[in-house]
Enzyme design. Structure first.
Site, PDB file in Angstrom:
ATOM      1  N   ALA A  80       0.809  -1.221   0.000  1.00 26.67           N
ATOM      2  CA  ALA A  80       0.000   0.000   0.000  1.00 26.67           C
ATOM      3  C   ALA A  80       0.843   1.272   0.000  1.00 26.67           C
ATOM      4  CB  ALA A  80      -0.946  -0.017   1.205  1.00 26.67           C
ATOM      5  N   SER A 128      -6.805  -2.265   6.892  1.00 26.38           N
ATOM      6  CA  SER A 128      -6.350  -2.588   8.249  1.00 26.38           C
ATOM      7  C   SER A 128      -4.831  -2.703   8.246  1.00 26.38           C
ATOM      8  CB  SER A 128      -7.000  -3.896   8.719  1.00 26.38           C
ATOM      9  OG  SER A 128      -6.607  -4.178  10.050  1.00 26.38           O
ATOM     10  N   TYR A 180      -6.340   5.063  15.674  1.00 32.89           N
ATOM     11  CA  TYR A 180      -5.988   4.970  17.090  1.00 32.89           C
ATOM     12  C   TYR A 180      -6.032   6.368  17.701  1.00 32.89           C
ATOM     13  CZ  TYR A 180      -3.294   4.037  21.287  1.00 32.89           C
ATOM     14  OH  TYR A 180      -2.895   3.958  22.580  1.00 32.89           O
ATOM     15  N   TYR A 190       4.163   6.644  20.668  1.00 30.70           N
ATOM     16  CA  TYR A 190       3.528   6.378  19.367  1.00 30.70           C
ATOM     17  C   TYR A 190       4.039   7.454  18.421  1.00 30.70           C
ATOM     18  CZ  TYR A 190      -0.279   4.734  16.307  1.00 30.70           C
ATOM     19  OH  TYR A 190      -1.032   4.183  15.291  1.00 30.70           O
ATOM     20  N   LYS A 198      -2.572   9.036  11.728  1.00 27.43           N
ATOM     21  CA  LYS A 198      -3.922   8.671  12.174  1.00 27.43           C
ATOM     22  C   LYS A 198      -4.844   9.894  12.161  1.00 27.43           C
ATOM     23  CE  LYS A 198      -3.354   4.229  12.865  1.00 27.43           C
ATOM     24  NZ  LYS A 198      -3.800   3.321  11.803  1.00 27.43           N
TER      25      LYS A 198
HETATM   26  N1  LIG Z   1      -3.173  -3.038  17.728  1.00 28.20           N
HETATM   27  C1  LIG Z   1      -3.571  -1.899  18.233  1.00 28.20           C
HETATM   28  O1  LIG Z   1      -3.419  -1.644  19.436  1.00 28.20           O
HETATM   29  C2  LIG Z   1      -4.290  -0.909  17.340  1.00 28.20           C
HETATM   30  C3  LIG Z   1      -5.092   0.085  17.937  1.00 28.20           C
HETATM   31  C4  LIG Z   1      -5.771   0.968  17.098  1.00 28.20           C
HETATM   32  C5  LIG Z   1      -5.631   0.877  15.722  1.00 28.20           C
HETATM   33  N2  LIG Z   1      -4.833  -0.108  15.173  1.00 28.20           N
HETATM   34  C6  LIG Z   1      -4.721  -0.168  13.709  1.00 28.20           C
HETATM   35  O2  LIG Z   1      -5.249  -1.387  13.247  1.00 28.20           O
HETATM   36  C7  LIG Z   1      -4.733  -1.635  11.935  1.00 28.20           C
HETATM   37  C8  LIG Z   1      -4.262  -3.079  11.867  1.00 28.20           C
HETATM   38  O3  LIG Z   1      -3.166  -3.257  12.730  1.00 28.20           O
HETATM   39  P1  LIG Z   1      -3.043  -4.437  13.794  1.00 28.20           P
HETATM   40  O4  LIG Z   1      -2.639  -3.806  15.091  1.00 28.20           O
HETATM   41  O5  LIG Z   1      -4.228  -5.291  13.744  1.00 28.20           O
HETATM   42  O6  LIG Z   1      -1.729  -5.204  13.311  1.00 28.20           O
HETATM   43  P2  LIG Z   1      -1.430  -6.260  12.173  1.00 28.20           P
HETATM   44  O7  LIG Z   1       0.011  -6.571  12.296  1.00 28.20           O
HETATM   45  O8  LIG Z   1      -2.383  -7.393  12.189  1.00 28.20           O
HETATM   46  O9  LIG Z   1      -1.766  -5.439  10.838  1.00 28.20           O
HETATM   47  C9  LIG Z   1      -0.928  -4.552  10.199  1.00 28.20           C
HETATM   48  C10 LIG Z   1      -0.765  -5.079   8.787  1.00 28.20           C
HETATM   49  O10 LIG Z   1      -0.235  -4.062   7.962  1.00 28.20           O
HETATM   50  C11 LIG Z   1       0.537  -4.730   6.994  1.00 28.20           C
HETATM   51  N3  LIG Z   1       1.368  -3.752   6.292  1.00 28.20           N
HETATM   52  C12 LIG Z   1       2.404  -3.026   6.773  1.00 28.20           C
HETATM   53  N4  LIG Z   1       2.910  -2.244   5.797  1.00 28.20           N
HETATM   54  C13 LIG Z   1       2.174  -2.499   4.678  1.00 28.20           C
HETATM   55  C14 LIG Z   1       2.218  -2.034   3.344  1.00 28.20           C
HETATM   56  N5  LIG Z   1       3.144  -1.133   2.937  1.00 28.20           N
HETATM   57  N6  LIG Z   1       1.322  -2.511   2.454  1.00 28.20           N
HETATM   58  C15 LIG Z   1       0.398  -3.434   2.828  1.00 28.20           C
HETATM   59  N7  LIG Z   1       0.306  -3.908   4.079  1.00 28.20           N
HETATM   60  C16 LIG Z   1       1.189  -3.446   4.998  1.00 28.20           C
HETATM   61  C17 LIG Z   1       1.278  -5.775   7.796  1.00 28.20           C
HETATM   62  O11 LIG Z   1       1.805  -6.799   6.975  1.00 28.20           O
HETATM   63  C18 LIG Z   1       0.170  -6.273   8.696  1.00 28.20           C
HETATM   64  O12 LIG Z   1      -0.508  -7.363   8.077  1.00 28.20           O
HETATM   65  C19 LIG Z   1      -3.613  -0.614  11.719  1.00 28.20           C
HETATM   66  O13 LIG Z   1      -4.115   0.477  10.974  1.00 28.20           O
HETATM   67  C20 LIG Z   1      -3.309  -0.168  13.146  1.00 28.20           C
HETATM   68  O14 LIG Z   1      -2.731   1.121  13.224  1.00 28.20           O
HETATM   69  C21 LIG Z   1      -4.163  -0.998  15.959  1.00 28.20           C
END
Ligand SMILES: NC(=O)c1ccc[n+]([C@@H]2O[C@H](COP(=O)([O-])OP(=O)(O)OC[C@H]3O[C@@H](n4cnc5c(N)ncnc54)[C@H](O)[C@@H]3O)[C@@H](O)[C@H]2O)c1
Length: 299
Positions: A80, A128, A180, A190, A198
């Protein structure tokens, strides 16, 4: 009975590479509701993800409520960071994790979906994914390059996905991303421009909701999730402390689960969410509503 019924709908969930993150939980909730699910996986994580699937390592997590096993209709390689094939630097194109994957850009995946299923072919798109190469650095030490990389992958990619996939989505479709609370409050640690990314993602959600709503009738929302120990979050380094702190200080003093985020995503994507667009929906046990820590002794 009021049910979430997504039978006959197809979803594309970008950002699934294991069974530990929100993307997987959302894909599973959409499948539980009857949708067919395709995923987009970052090329560096794709090989191991396919191997885990083939060797049955994820079978337990793939099990649906009716006993059947969720199967992804297609798994597309997606980086992405890139909108067009030409944006991928030559060095990366020749990298062993990229060279056999074809066009991994957002436009490339759009073309593959079109070739595989025709146009329109989607009803639900989920973003995501996030990446901030300097996430461990405070903003005071973040380089321009690191900051722009965080915003490019984690925020602009959502706008790019709406632009490109919009025509493939049937009228009334639903787009959803994950944000987030560090976008609006200070969360020390962060860093690297991720808080800025974000904030951009949430602002863009409002603007895209207006533009894509008028253009195609699509809905664009974002879920602001509480802390969850996914692979990405664990890499930042202090997720355990974050979860304990938020749990102790939330109106509902318990940790969130990825399944709760998945269920909210399925609701938002369903006809039950037809009136909701341009919104940040908090799935954080109410933590965002709090002002000060519950335990004043820690102040
Ligand atoms: N885990 C938390 O505490 C939390 C809280 C709020 C929001 N989020 C958000 O949730 C979303 C999913 O994250 P998660 O925490 O479930 O972790 P996750 O590791 O499951 O997901 C992140 C994904 O992004 C992919 N990724 C990274 N760079 C990429 C790129 N250039 N192209 C395509 N894919 C790419 C990774 O391979 C991974 O599969 C993110 O936007 C994250 O910021 C997470």
């Amino acid at each position: 009975m009021l049910n979430i019924d997504l039978r006959g709908k197809r979803a594309f969930v970008a950002g699934v590479a294991d069974d530990g993150g929100f993307g997987f939980a959302i894909a599973k909730a959409l499948a539980e509701a009857g949708a067919t699910v395709c995923v987009g996986t970052w090329p560096p994580a794709l090989g191991i993800f396919r191997t885990m699937l083939e060797r049955g390592k994820l079978d337990e997590s793939l099990r649906l409520g009716d006993g059947s096993k969720m199967a992804f209709e297609k798994i597309y390689a997606l980086d992405a960071d890139f909108d067009l094939a030409d944006d991928v630097p030559a060095e990366l194109r020749e990298n062993k994790r990229y060279r056999d994957q074809g066009d991994v850009s957002i436009q490339g995946v759009t073309e593959r979906l079109r070739a595989d299923f025709g146009e329109p072919c989607l009803d639900i798109v989920v973003h995501s994914l996030a990446n901030g190469p300097e996430v461990k650095k405070p903003l005071l030490e973040t380089s321009r390059k690191g900051y722009l990389a965080a915003v490019g992958v984690s925020a602009y990619s959502y706008a790019s996905m709406v632009q490109r996939l919009g025509p493939l989505v049937r009228p009334g479709g639903s787009f959803l991303a994950l944000t987030y609370m560090a976008s609006e409050r200070v969360v020390p640690g962060y860093g690297g421009g991720m808080s800025s990314a974000k904030a951009a993602l949430e602002s863009d959600t409002r603007v895209l909701a207006y533009e894509a709503g008028r253009k195609w009738g699509h809905r664009i929302n974002v879920i602001s999730a509480g802390p969850w120990a996914s692979r990405a979050a664990s890499a930042i380094g202090f997720i355990g402390q974050m979860i304990s702190y938020v749990t102790a200080n939330s109106p509902l003093p318990e940790a969130i689960t990825a399944a709760e985020v998945g269920a909210t995503a399925a609701f938002l994507a369903s006809p039950l969410g037809a009136g909701i667009t341009g919104t940040t929906v908090y799935v954080d046990k109410g933590y965002h509503a709090m002002g000060v820590a519950v335990d004043r002794d820690t102040l």
